[in-house]
Design a protein around this motif. Sequence first.
Motif, mmCIF file in Angstrom:
data_model
loop_
_atom_site.group_PDB
_atom_site.id
_atom_site.type_symbol
_atom_site.label_atom_id
_atom_site.label_comp_id
_atom_site.label_asym_id
_atom_site.label_seq_id
_atom_site.Cartn_x
_atom_site.Cartn_y
_atom_site.Cartn_z
ATOM 1 N N ALA A 17 0.826 -1.208 0.000
ATOM 2 C CA ALA A 17 0.000 0.000 0.000
ATOM 3 C C ALA A 17 0.862 1.261 0.000
ATOM 4 N N ARG A 18 1.607 1.480 1.071
ATOM 5 C CA ARG A 18 2.427 2.688 1.124
ATOM 6 C C ARG A 18 3.673 2.573 0.265
ATOM 7 N N GLY A 19 4.259 1.383 0.221
ATOM 8 C CA GLY A 19 5.482 1.225 -0.554
ATOM 9 C C GLY A 19 5.313 1.522 -2.028
ATOM 10 N N SER A 20 4.128 1.243 -2.585
ATOM 11 C CA SER A 20 3.904 1.494 -4.011
ATOM 12 C C SER A 20 3.427 2.910 -4.302
ATOM 13 N N LEU A 21 3.030 3.645 -3.264
ATOM 14 C CA LEU A 21 2.477 4.986 -3.483
ATOM 15 C C LEU A 21 3.398 6.111 -3.025
ATOM 16 N N VAL A 22 4.134 5.886 -1.962
ATOM 17 C CA VAL A 22 5.012 6.933 -1.437
ATOM 18 C C VAL A 22 6.345 6.916 -2.183
ATOM 19 N N VAL A 23 6.719 8.078 -2.716
ATOM 20 C CA VAL A 23 8.012 8.237 -3.389
ATOM 21 C C VAL A 23 8.885 9.092 -2.472
ATOM 22 N N PRO A 24 9.867 8.502 -1.795
ATOM 23 C CA PRO A 24 10.682 9.270 -0.848
ATOM 24 C C PRO A 24 11.314 10.501 -1.492
ATOM 25 N N GLY A 25 11.141 11.645 -0.829
ATOM 26 C CA GLY A 25 11.736 12.883 -1.310
ATOM 27 C C GLY A 25 10.985 13.564 -2.433
ATOM 28 N N ASP A 26 9.887 13.013 -2.882
ATOM 29 C CA ASP A 26 9.125 13.603 -3.992
ATOM 30 C C ASP A 26 7.667 13.763 -3.556
ATOM 31 N N ALA A 27 7.368 14.943 -3.022
ATOM 32 C CA ALA A 27 6.019 15.201 -2.513
ATOM 33 C C ALA A 27 4.989 15.207 -3.628
ATOM 34 N N ALA A 28 5.336 15.752 -4.779
ATOM 35 C CA ALA A 28 4.377 15.857 -5.881
ATOM 36 C C ALA A 28 3.989 14.473 -6.402
ATOM 37 N N LEU A 45 -4.680 11.765 3.223
ATOM 38 C CA LEU A 45 -5.742 11.483 2.256
ATOM 39 C C LEU A 45 -6.728 12.639 2.166
ATOM 40 N N ASP A 46 -7.093 13.221 3.302
ATOM 41 C CA ASP A 46 -8.039 14.340 3.298
ATOM 42 C C ASP A 46 -7.452 15.562 2.615
ATOM 43 N N LEU A 47 -6.169 15.794 2.817
ATOM 44 C CA LEU A 47 -5.526 16.939 2.168
ATOM 45 C C LEU A 47 -5.592 16.839 0.653
ATOM 46 N N LEU A 48 -5.578 15.615 0.136
ATOM 47 C CA LEU A 48 -5.542 15.414 -1.306
ATOM 48 C C LEU A 48 -6.898 15.083 -1.906
ATOM 49 N N GLY A 49 -7.843 14.624 -1.079
ATOM 50 C CA GLY A 49 -9.097 14.150 -1.643
ATOM 51 C C GLY A 49 -10.351 14.842 -1.169
ATOM 52 N N ALA A 50 -10.277 15.565 -0.043
ATOM 53 C CA ALA A 50 -11.465 16.233 0.479
ATOM 54 C C ALA A 50 -11.565 17.639 -0.112
ATOM 55 N N PRO A 51 -12.603 17.941 -0.891
ATOM 56 C CA PRO A 51 -12.704 19.245 -1.555
ATOM 57 C C PRO A 51 -12.638 20.419 -0.588
ATOM 58 N N ALA A 52 -13.308 20.322 0.540
ATOM 59 C CA ALA A 52 -13.333 21.433 1.489
ATOM 60 C C ALA A 52 -11.952 21.720 2.061
ATOM 61 N N TRP A 109 -4.745 3.140 -0.483
ATOM 62 C CA TRP A 109 -4.260 3.830 0.710
ATOM 63 C C TRP A 109 -5.115 3.466 1.925
ATOM 64 N N ARG A 110 -6.435 3.440 1.722
ATOM 65 C CA ARG A 110 -7.353 3.102 2.816
ATOM 66 C C ARG A 110 -7.209 1.632 3.223
ATOM 67 N N LEU A 111 -6.971 0.760 2.251
ATOM 68 C CA LEU A 111 -6.769 -0.647 2.577
ATOM 69 C C LEU A 111 -5.519 -0.833 3.437
ATOM 70 N N GLY A 112 -4.480 -0.083 3.114
ATOM 71 C CA GLY A 112 -3.274 -0.131 3.928
ATOM 72 C C GLY A 112 -3.539 0.341 5.348
ATOM 73 N N LEU A 113 -4.325 1.414 5.471
ATOM 74 C CA LEU A 113 -4.680 1.922 6.787
ATOM 75 C C LEU A 113 -5.511 0.901 7.559
ATOM 76 N N ASN A 138 0.127 9.877 -6.593
ATOM 77 C CA ASN A 138 -0.129 8.444 -6.397
ATOM 78 C C ASN A 138 -1.252 8.205 -5.391
ATOM 79 N N ILE A 139 -1.213 8.936 -4.280
ATOM 80 C CA ILE A 139 -2.254 8.759 -3.258
ATOM 81 C C ILE A 139 -3.612 9.204 -3.794
ATOM 82 N N ALA A 140 -3.630 10.349 -4.484
ATOM 83 C CA ALA A 140 -4.891 10.867 -5.026
ATOM 84 C C ALA A 140 -5.477 9.924 -6.074
ATOM 85 N N ALA A 141 -4.608 9.232 -6.810
ATOM 86 C CA ALA A 141 -5.087 8.315 -7.853
ATOM 87 C C ALA A 141 -5.470 6.947 -7.305
ATOM 88 N N ASN A 142 -5.000 6.637 -6.109
ATOM 89 C CA ASN A 142 -5.278 5.305 -5.535
ATOM 90 C C ASN A 142 -5.752 5.424 -4.083
#
Length: 231
Positions: free
Chosen positions: A30-41, A112-119, A54-58, A46-50
């Motif tokens: 879950a996190r290993g395939s989505l988190v790119v160390p040192g690359d926030a963008a 996840l909320d920072l990237l997916g919650a519109p408000a 991310w939730r399954l990992g949590l 990756n998190i926004a697209a999957n």
Amino acid sequence: MSAVSSRELRISGLCYLAIIALGLFSEAVARGSLVVPGDAAATARNIAANPQLWRLGLMADVLTQVLDLPIIVMMWRLLRPVNEPLALTAAGLNLVQTAVLVANRVQLLAALDLLGAPAVGAAFLPGQQAALAMLAVNLHGQGLGIGLVFFGFSCIICGGLIAKSGVLPRALGWCLGVAGVAYLVNSFALLLAPKLAQMLFPAVLLPALFGELAVALWLTFKGRAHSATLR
């Protein structure tokens, strides 16, 4: 006298194996395939697209903390006759670890909320969203390191008591003790020397994986033929 039935040993072993499998899924898949160390963008994309991965990992993480509890109880019952104060200390340390890690999972929801919650997202520019999400992910990693300090000491104590007990093989006690040392080295390096931690990871945690897996397998398969009794 304290007795732990073979059925209890087997259930604890299955819980332990499930924890290891769930942990590998959440960290490596879950996190290993989505988190790119040192690359926030890239991480934010990756998190926004999957979000479901991310939730399954949590969810896997939360289940590991639930499964911790029967193991903590079984180990306390098993090791209490060897040295009750130390067995209780180990159980307390393990409970603190579990509580810390449960609270720490909120960081993953924050990302996840920072990237997916519109408000929430509307309040920040895209670059800020990515940076804050990466900060939440990094804080989760540091919180995990703090929690594992307590678990490391618990493993060392339990390993020593197992080696002394004469109920489980002495080698399992040494394996669990080495696992505890590995967790402590990794956590202290993460908190005190992050660059060193990057060099050590993941090799430093291989002994921990081996030690815990050895205990889990023995409890699951060898434990079924034993009723552990201490006098």
